[in-house]
Design a protein around this motif. Structure first.
Motif, mmCIF file in Angstrom:
data_model
loop_
_atom_site.group_PDB
_atom_site.id
_atom_site.type_symbol
_atom_site.label_atom_id
_atom_site.label_comp_id
_atom_site.label_asym_id
_atom_site.label_seq_id
_atom_site.Cartn_x
_atom_site.Cartn_y
_atom_site.Cartn_z
ATOM 1 N N THR A 613 0.844 -1.192 0.000
ATOM 2 C CA THR A 613 0.000 0.000 0.000
ATOM 3 C C THR A 613 0.879 1.241 0.000
ATOM 4 O OG1 THR A 613 -0.109 0.135 2.410
ATOM 5 C CG2 THR A 613 -1.759 -1.238 1.314
ATOM 6 N N THR A 615 0.521 3.688 2.035
ATOM 7 C CA THR A 615 0.824 3.970 3.434
ATOM 8 C C THR A 615 2.044 3.175 3.897
ATOM 9 O OG1 THR A 615 -1.512 4.384 3.866
ATOM 10 C CG2 THR A 615 -0.114 3.965 5.769
ATOM 11 N N GLU A 616 2.094 1.898 3.532
ATOM 12 C CA GLU A 616 3.237 1.076 3.911
ATOM 13 C C GLU A 616 4.502 1.543 3.208
ATOM 14 O OE1 GLU A 616 5.126 -1.926 6.084
ATOM 15 O OE2 GLU A 616 3.151 -0.983 6.263
ATOM 16 N N ARG A 619 5.810 4.375 5.199
ATOM 17 C CA ARG A 619 6.392 3.946 6.470
ATOM 18 C C ARG A 619 7.783 3.347 6.291
ATOM 19 N NH1 ARG A 619 0.967 0.786 8.556
ATOM 20 N NH2 ARG A 619 -0.208 2.615 9.279
ATOM 21 N N HIS A 630 2.229 9.199 2.551
ATOM 22 C CA HIS A 630 1.507 8.264 1.684
ATOM 23 C C HIS A 630 0.825 8.991 0.529
ATOM 24 C CE1 HIS A 630 -2.636 9.272 2.994
ATOM 25 N NE2 HIS A 630 -2.036 9.613 4.110
#
Length: 921
Positions: A613, A615-616, A619, A630
């Motif tokens: 994703t 978001t990942e 991170r 993100h």
């Protein structure tokens, strides 16, 4: 009057009527004969309501010269109290007074309720010198079906001498009659009673029970004689019902008639369609057309592409295209207005239109629109979107009248769109069929109950009613079909409509835009106005941005568009008022530099194990002050080019175009839980052996036996692009030819072995090897066509004539479980050994699919928008390319490469574990 509108209204009314119904579970009537001659009735009824009811009523018709007087009404079921109102011979029961909007409160909803209604009748009893007679239909003529009917007749006093009771019903029903020991009360019970079935009571009593006379002469013998005759008729009728009356032949013919009529008319309709409704033949129009088919004002274009007038649906496009066309011609000036918003929040920009001067050589529609917009604009002649929205909101009738003008103006200037003769035939057929449908429908519902009563519920009457309803519905459907199918295009207008659609496809397809000649981009604003009329302005400008990035010298900014760089003029919404984006611009330059690049996401896909994703990805970025969030990765996916050039630029250094094989196949990226994800449709999955939800990814793979290099890919999304898999196949082959490929063979599955594909490969000068389905027709010995599965094929193969193509060599292989596969190649000298080598090499694309899904997260992206999905797929293939190149250079498999990345992290953690338990003692 619009017959279609009235038809739909009637159907809605009938649907509402069927949706709500009620019945009478039980009716108990106590009829008291008073000495004065009045008749007092206490009526207790239990209604069963299906649906929501706010009122029930009872209407009593007294004998001529008499009257009815309602005494009271109340609920006996312990439910909410009721109110009643009397109006003439009718009493209505409600749950209370209406509210401010005039709606009554709910009396009952999907439940049973019991009410008692008391009333008195006068002039119902005739008293002669020797007897008294009461003869009345005790159950009102129009009533619902009754489950159980109980009637108690109370004499003024015990009459052991003369108390005769006769009950007559519409269906000849036989019930029970009992007298109490004192012979003052007679009880009659019937079950059930059909809807609107009459129940009549004829009672003869002693004259001495009453204290008045209406006749001085004796009448007992006459009344008994009349009753005897009527009783004999009633008994004969009951006997016929029990024994069964023979149904005449004409009755069954009448019952079948309503179904025969639509069948006959359908045959005549097909004859009329073949004569008047079949579309004329025109010259073949390809999928793309690069120029407007006819020089007409852009505002008219949305109204000439369909047989039916689109009306208000296209009014927004018409006004948007007209305004842009005027701006291009100098009659309107576009003003970019910045809206700062509240405390600098919720700001933005919108385009205002300054009406400079009326357009020259304007047609009647443009003159009318100019006058309306001039009226809607402010005193300074500047038209704001909010003013236009308010103008049409205050004048809703103006929308309807204006939406009828474009088509009429076009036909007045350029001729009719539809064949006038076929339009007349369509109106005649549609009108007659709809009229006959309603006639059958209404006759079945209105006359059917009367026939049922007259024929005592005969089966043929029920069949007639059912066939009448079905036949009516069939005629209505056929009538609506006639309205839409019998009208046909004029030949030249049909050709133009096809070309307009092909022109729309061209404006929306980047692969066509990038191959357009330079002359197109010199007048791109001219095409942009038509793109606004065709509803693809945003897609056209997105394609134009891509071309401008690759070849900035070809695209110039017209003077009529405000700003200093290329415009992204998104047209007004296709519905009035302009509620979506307004005509504006967006700078292609002067943008903040992106915080992440393609390589950031590609290396994340290589390193990530399960979660892919945005978001990942954010991170996992190294810790630094300007690390991307993100949203930066989301924007990265959305700004990826819509073509596969970036993949090819990286793959071209690895492949050898003049040797090796090209393999084409597709795979389904599983999306079983996707609800609102674009590009997700239903496809056959070889993995699941059924149809599943997912994205169909087609890949063109190059291999020389070891390397598996993806060079091109497509997404099969026919609802959006309108292209089939075979069209994508030929497109990728042509692109490969343009990139200099000259493969030894092209390998594909039987799905892509269509004649067009095989001919295209032969036209390119290449050889192919493909599977064939067993039903493909071949001519092995010039004695006729046969399925290839029925042809005897030796192990070394056999040369046959493939229907529609020419000579090919076919092979047959049989698996261990007995399944046969057939192969075909245009290399007539191929041996079975060579075919086996190519088959094993072709299996590489299945290995590629497995690695792409398992190592690059190609089907695990949690994005919904089309642009984001395409960006993720492009970067996933580029990630796979890096894994494959590393494998070829080092011999390390894709899976080991990914495992080695995470292995370093595990080794670091094991050296310094943080999840430990501290001793408590």
């Amino acid at each position: 009057m619009n017959p279609l509108r009235h038809t739909l209204a009637a159907l809605v009314f009938l649907a509402l009527a069927w949706g709500k119904s009620y019945s009478l579970e039980q009716v108990e009537q106590d009829v008291y004969f008073l000495p004065s001659g009045l008749v007092r009735v206490v009526d207790v009824r239990t209604w069963r309501f299906s649906g929501t009811f706010r009122e029930v009523f009872l209407e009593i018709d007294p004998r001529r010269g008499g009257q009815v007087r309602f005494e009271e009404a109340r609920a006996l079921d312990g439910g909410p109290p009721i109110q009643y109102a009397v109006e003439g011979n009718r009493i209505s029961l409600t749950a209370g007074p209406p509210d401010r909007s005039g709606n009554l409160p709910v009396l009952a909803e999907n439940q049973s309720r019991t009410f008692q209604i008391s009333y008195t009748l006068s002039n119902e009893i005739a008293v002669a010198a020797d007897a008294a007679l009461f003869d009345r239909q005790v159950l009102e003529p129009e009533h619902a079906a009754v489950g159980t009917y109980l009637l108690r007749l109370h004499a003024p006093k015990p009459v052991p001498g003369l108390f005769r009771v006769f009950i007559f019903t519409g269906r000849g029903r036989i019930g029970t009659l009992e007298f109490d020991p004192a012979r003052q009360v007679a009880t009659v019970q019937l079950a059930p009673v059909s809807q609107n079935e009459f129940v009549r009571a004829r009672v003869i009593l002693e004259a001495g029970a009453f204290n008045f006379r209406t006749l001085n002469a004796p009448r007992l013998e006459q009344w008994l004689q009349e009753t005897e005759e009527e009783t004999q008729s009633f008994r004969e009728r009951s006997r016929q019902l029990i024994d069964g009356r023979p149904t005449p032949t004409w009755a069954w013919a009448l019952a079948v008639g309503p179904l025969v009529l639509p069948v006959v008319l359908f045959g005549l309709f097909l004859r009329a369609y073949a004569r008047f409704g079949r579309e004329p033949r025109t010259e073949e129009v390809g999928r793309y057309y690069r120029e407007p088919p006819e020089e007409i004002p852009p505002g008219l274009v949305p109204y000439v592409m369909t047989q039916t007038d689109p009306g208000q649906r296209m009014l927004g496009r018409m006004i948007a295209a007209t305004l842009l066309d005027w701006a291009r011609r100098g009659s309107v000036e576009l003003i970019q207005h910045e809206n700062r918003g509240l405390f600098a929040w919720f700001g933005g920009s919108e385009t205002h239109f300054r009406l400079v001067s009326p357009p020259e050589q304007a047609n009647p529609l443009e003159s009318e629109v100019w006058h309306l917009l001039r009226t809607a604009a402010g005193p300074d002649g500047v038209l704001k979107p909010s003013e236009l929205k308010l103008f049409f909101r205050q004048r809703p009738s103006l929308l309807a009248s204006l939406s009828r003008r474009p088509r009429a103006v076009y036909e007045a200037i350029y001729g009719p769109l539809l064949d006038p003769r076929s339009g007349k035939v369509a109106a005649q057929w549609g009108g007659w069929l709809v009229g006959l449908g309603f006639l059958c429908f209404l006759l079945a519902l209105i006359t059917g109950p009367h026939l049922l009563e007259a024929w005592n519920g005969a089966l043929w009457v029920g069949v007639l009613m059912l066939n009448g309803v079905l036949g009516g519905l069939g005629l209505l459907a056929l009538g609506f079909l006639a309205f839409g199918s019998l009208a046909r295009w004029m030949p030249d207008k049909l050709l133009n409509a096809k070309r307009w659609q092909a022109y729309r496809n061209f404006l929306a397809d980047f692969s066509q835009m990038e191959r357009a000649p330079a002359e197109h981009f010199k007048i791109w604003d001219y095409h942009f106005v038509y793109a606004a009329a065709l509803g693809v302005a945003e897609r056209y400008l997105r394609n134009l941005r891509q071309v401008a990035q690759q070849r900035p010298e070809m695209v110039a900014l017209p003077r009529w568009i405000p700003g200093r760089s290329y415009a992204v003029a998104s047209h007004p919404s296709t519905r009035l008022p302009f509620s979506a984006k307004q005509t504006g611009q967006e700078e292609l330059a002067a943008m903040n530099p992106p915080k992440c690049t393609d390589l950031d996401y590609i290396h994340f896909l290589i390193a990530a194990q399960k979660v892919f994703t945005c978001t990942e990805a954010a991170r996992c970025q190294p810790e630094e002050p300007s690390a991307p969030a993100h949203d930066a990765f989301t924007r990265l996916l959305q700004r990826q080019p819509p073509d596969t050039e970036a993949l090819w630029q990286e793959a071209r250094a690895v492949v050898e175009p003049t040797r090796g094989l090209l393999i084409l196949d597709d795979t389904t990226l599983d999306k079983p839980y996707a609800q609102r994800m674009e590009l997700v449709t239903y496809h056959w999955s070889g993995k699941h052996q059924r149809v599943v939800k997912g994205i169909a990814l087609m890949t063109l793979l190059w291999t020389e036996g070891q390397a598996l290099i993806p060079c091109d890919f497509r997404i099969y999304d026919k609802p959006w692009e309108g292209k089939t898999k075979n069209e994508h196949f030929m497109e990728m082959l042509r692109v490969a030819k343009g990139r200099g490929f000259a493969p030894a063979y092209v390998l594909m599955d039987s799905w892509y072995a269509s004649l067009e594909n095989l001919k295209e490969i032969a036209r390119l000068g290449w050889r192919f090897l493909t599977r064939l389905k067993g039903n493909r027709q071949v001519n092995p010995d010039r004695e006729g066509l046969r399925p290839v599965s029925e042809v005897e094929i030796p192990p070394e193969g056999r040369v046959v004539h493939l229907r529609g193509f020419g000579l090919v060599r076919v092979f047959r292989t049989v698996s261990k479980d007995g399944d046969a596969e057939h192969w075909a190649t245009n290399d007539l000298g191929m041996t079975e050994g060579r075919r086996g080598e190519l088959e094993r090499a072709g299996w590489g694309i299945e290995v590629y699919h497995r690695g792409l899904k398992g190592c690059c997260g190609v089907e695990r992206a949690q994005v919904r928008k089309r642009a984001s999905i395409l960006g993720h797929l492009l970067l996933s293939l580029r990630a796979f390319l890096r894994l494959e190149v590393y494998r070829l250079r080092t011999g390390v498999s894709w899976y080991e490469s990914k495992a080695s990345i995470i292995r370093e992290a595990i080794r670091s953690y094991l050296a310094n574990p943080i999840h430990i338990l501290h001793p408590t003692a």
